[in-house]
Design a protein around this motif. Sequence first.
Motif, short mmCIF file in Angstrom:
data_model
loop_
_atom_site.label_atom_id
_atom_site.label_comp_id
_atom_site.label_asym_id
_atom_site.label_seq_id
_atom_site.Cartn_x
_atom_site.Cartn_y
_atom_site.Cartn_z
N PRO A 121 55.63 39.02 65.99
CA PRO A 121 56.03 38.68 64.62
C PRO A 121 57.49 39.04 64.35
N MET A 122 58.11 38.27 63.45
CA MET A 122 59.48 38.54 63.05
C MET A 122 59.58 39.96 62.49
N GLY A 123 60.61 40.67 62.90
CA GLY A 123 60.82 42.02 62.40
C GLY A 123 60.15 43.11 63.22
N ALA A 124 59.36 42.72 64.21
CA ALA A 124 58.70 43.72 65.04
C ALA A 124 59.70 44.37 65.99
N LEU A 125 59.62 45.68 66.13
CA LEU A 125 60.52 46.41 67.01
C LEU A 125 60.37 45.94 68.45
N VAL A 126 59.19 45.46 68.82
CA VAL A 126 58.98 44.94 70.17
C VAL A 126 60.01 43.89 70.53
#
Length: 289
Positions: A113-118
């Motif tokens: 997802p957008m914004g995920a640190l991954v």
Amino acid sequence: MAIEMGSPGVNGLGDVVRVLAEWQHDGGPVQLHPGDVGWFWRFGAERTAQATRTWSRAGKVLAVGLLDGADLLRLAFAPEALRDEELAQQVVEDVSVPERGVLFEGKVYVEAPMGALVQDLLFKDGWDSGEPWTPLRRDLGAPVPDPDVRVEVIGPEQAHEWAAVLRASFDGSTFTDERWHAMAAGAPYVDARCLVVRNEQGEAVAATTVWSAGEGKLGLIEPMGVHAAHRGHGYGRAITVAAARALQELGSSSMVVCTPSSNVGAVATYQSAGLRQLPERRDLYRDGS
């Protein structure tokens, strides 16, 4: 506490679906949905369990992954864990080391997802952006107009019709009646409906499945197709509007769908049915060469 990766097994799939449903809300990012697991369930419960991964801390699931094919991992995160550093580091390590049993060597993809640190950590590790996808969303708080076509909810007796439309909608599709029955037997299908649109001659010309995540949650369309012999008559728009009405009846707060940005016809169809285009998203890939 350490992050532990696991696989739920067939008996644990229901719990995974419930967790994914809890994470779906209008203010959050578009990510792996219970309906995505439900659509994968067409291959059967055992294969779905084999394709599912969870990441937990102290017994609480914080991330879920679905291997949508051997080379693509689709991820969802608990809202409070989207930027969890320990979790992100563990997920990156697990997807990067083939011996962990998530992704193999060679070219592989991760959808996060957008914004995920991954995403940030994978970029730092040399992963690249893939082809763009366009998510679209429609709010279901207001009345949805009548689609002005004949719409039917499909049950087991009409599964062959739904399957035939789907095969005729996608080049190379091998969808069968048996796969419909397997999908309908899955835990996510309790909150789902299969729809067809019929033309004036009574022929099934478009098909979709709508997946609710529960009252006040984000609903999903997956898949949606129009029979190749019946395109250009507005059936794609009509069945998308019908999907919105069905999800509204199921209690969904909004409806989302995602399509390759290169499929400009699909994007236009969804927009004509009242969906609003969201910022593009891209999978990340490791070339492996």
